[in-house]
Design a protein around this motif. Sequence first.
Motif, PDB file in Angstrom:
ATOM      1  N   ARG A 288      20.866  29.854  33.744  1.00 32.60           N
ATOM      2  CA  ARG A 288      20.299  28.800  32.903  1.00 32.60           C
ATOM      3  C   ARG A 288      20.187  29.267  31.446  1.00 32.60           C
ATOM      4  NH1 ARG A 288      14.981  27.003  35.873  1.00 32.60           N
ATOM      5  NH2 ARG A 288      15.089  25.316  34.344  1.00 32.60           N
TER       6      ARG A 288
ATOM      7  N   LEU B 118      13.568  21.320  33.530  1.00 33.53           N
ATOM      8  CA  LEU B 118      14.732  20.568  33.972  1.00 33.53           C
ATOM      9  C   LEU B 118      15.308  19.720  32.848  1.00 33.53           C
ATOM     10  CD1 LEU B 118      16.336  20.185  36.596  1.00 33.53           C
ATOM     11  CD2 LEU B 118      14.930  18.169  37.060  1.00 33.53           C
TER      12      LEU B 118
ATOM     13  N   ASP C  69      17.479  21.853  30.565  1.00 36.77           N
ATOM     14  CA  ASP C  69      18.799  22.073  31.153  1.00 36.77           C
ATOM     15  C   ASP C  69      19.644  20.808  31.091  1.00 36.77           C
ATOM     16  OD1 ASP C  69      17.828  24.559  31.719  1.00 36.77           O
ATOM     17  OD2 ASP C  69      18.418  24.542  33.814  1.00 36.77           O
TER      18      ASP C  69
ATOM     19  N   MET D 259      12.344  22.777  43.172  1.00 37.02           N
ATOM     20  CA  MET D 259      12.798  22.264  41.884  1.00 37.02           C
ATOM     21  C   MET D 259      11.931  22.821  40.761  1.00 37.02           C
ATOM     22  SD  MET D 259      15.412  20.055  42.068  1.00 37.02           S
ATOM     23  CE  MET D 259      15.211  18.771  40.824  1.00 37.02           C
TER      24      MET D 259
ATOM     25  N   HIS E 175       9.468  19.584  35.239  1.00 34.98           N
ATOM     26  CA  HIS E 175      10.208  18.527  34.552  1.00 34.98           C
ATOM     27  C   HIS E 175      10.648  18.971  33.155  1.00 34.98           C
ATOM     28  CE1 HIS E 175       9.738  15.478  37.595  1.00 34.98           C
ATOM     29  NE2 HIS E 175       8.427  15.691  37.651  1.00 34.98           N
TER      30      HIS E 175
ATOM     31  N   ASP F 216      16.076  31.261  38.673  1.00 32.24           N
ATOM     32  CA  ASP F 216      15.393  30.022  38.322  1.00 32.24           C
ATOM     33  C   ASP F 216      14.466  30.219  37.140  1.00 32.24           C
ATOM     34  OD1 ASP F 216      16.557  28.643  40.405  1.00 32.24           O
ATOM     35  OD2 ASP F 216      15.021  29.272  41.822  1.00 32.24           O
TER      36      ASP F 216
ATOM     37  N   PHE G 140      20.788  22.255  41.186  1.00 27.59           N
ATOM     38  CA  PHE G 140      19.421  22.026  41.651  1.00 27.59           C
ATOM     39  C   PHE G 140      19.308  21.234  42.953  1.00 27.59           C
ATOM     40  CE2 PHE G 140      18.898  22.564  36.993  1.00 27.59           C
ATOM     41  CZ  PHE G 140      18.123  23.710  37.037  1.00 27.59           C
TER      42      PHE G 140
ATOM     43  N   SER H 100      16.218  20.867  46.141  1.00 27.56           N
ATOM     44  CA  SER H 100      15.458  19.624  46.007  1.00 27.56           C
ATOM     45  C   SER H 100      14.752  19.189  47.282  1.00 27.56           C
ATOM     46  CB  SER H 100      16.396  18.498  45.547  1.00 27.56           C
ATOM     47  OG  SER H 100      17.399  18.253  46.513  1.00 27.56           O
TER      48      SER H 100
ATOM     49  N   LEU I 285      24.025  19.331  37.261  1.00 24.84           N
ATOM     50  CA  LEU I 285      22.637  19.402  37.719  1.00 24.84           C
ATOM     51  C   LEU I 285      22.548  19.319  39.238  1.00 24.84           C
ATOM     52  CD1 LEU I 285      20.553  17.294  35.172  1.00 24.84           C
ATOM     53  CD2 LEU I 285      20.382  19.747  35.601  1.00 24.84           C
TER      54      LEU I 285
END
Length: 445
Positions: free
Chosen positions: A372, A234, A237, A228, A231, A5, A90, A94, A86
């Motif tokens: 990632r 994310l 990605d 998660m 932001h 991650d 993820f 979540s 996604l």
Amino acid sequence: MPSIDGQHRSRPSAPPEPSAARPRISNMEIDSGSLMLASVVNGLLGLVFWAAAARLYPTEEIGRATTVINAAVMIGTISNLSLGPLYERFLPQSGERGGALIVKGHLVTALIAIILSGAFLVFGPTEHLFTDTLQMALFPLCSVVLGAFALDDSILVGLRLGRWAAAKNIFHATAKLVAIVALSHSVDSTLIVSGWVVPAAIAVCVIQCAIFFRGGFLRHHRSLPDRMPSHGSLLKDFGSLYGMVIINSLAPFLLPLLVVSTLGVTEAAYFAMSWTMISAVTLVMAMISGPFVAEAAANPEDLRDLLLRQLRLLAAVALAGFVFLAFIAPFALSLVGTEYADHGAALLRSMAVVQILSIPGFVFGGLARVYRRLGYALALQITIALAVVVSAWLMLPHFGISSVGYAYVGVEFLMILGVALPLRRMVTDAMHTPSPHPHVTIGNR
């Protein structure tokens, strides 16, 4: 080594004692096996579907219907943004936010599908594809339905319930075959499209009910911890994955349009019949990546074991795909009609070679999503997609639909060269990930 991650993780709790009687099988292998079985069934029933269509409908109507369906599928895929990958990456992290993420994703992609469908009707080859205003008016709805149908596969994989996505796809393959035979009293291509879309709409409704009803698929998922990323991380990605989704959709979207505009609707029918079997085999390969990414996200400490299992699956499926496309598919195509086999055999055999050549690319794509590291993967996908489309377009007038297979063979060699160094680094990192419980079943619930 940082976690997959990109963030520091606390030390995992001690694993439970292994059970000597428990078979060593992972949730990834269950879901991958289910999805591969569904792809095989879909491929076989897809061949029967188009074989029945070839017997029951004029060739021109088949060419028109296949192009419309392909356009709706590709618009739905593009409208999904990068939410499919996604969700696979993820959604396992979540927790209680999973339900809201699913609802928002479906609403956003439906709106985008409507907008893109309208643009297609304005700028696409509508004079070749639609015979009346009603067909044009229903086309956006078809794109919305098929987009949701595809997105539900990734949602279920992200929930680590890929076996339900397999059941959904088998239902669709069976129902559309029944529908096309039942509707054969008319020779209108609209009925072929309806026989494809209506069962997909039913499947989407059933899956949404299964996810959100009390005691449904989200019941266990809501109890998991929310891990998660931020932001900003994310969003980064999202941008890379969205670009990859669009680029990966470019060739499948444009190639049938190039065939129908360059060679006509009859050649488009020959192409569609072969491409149905090719897509089924390729989809089997692609299906392995989703459960691998989802399981690695849920259990990063098991990455080494998961990668080894993925490699075994990919090798076995690639070999089986080669045998099927090189030897079985041309014979099966001759059962549909000798003209289909005459035009499609070279395309099938070229794409058989592609199955073997594509193994490094699939491994690289899965690990790039797990770690990632998506920037280079996006740049490489852009180069590959453009090379396929341009080379096929240049060769179509000279070699017919076989040009598509020749283009893919050449481009796969470029892919191998492009991924060699970064793939070696990621595989090395993954193989040095220690497994804290090598004898425990991974991911079973």
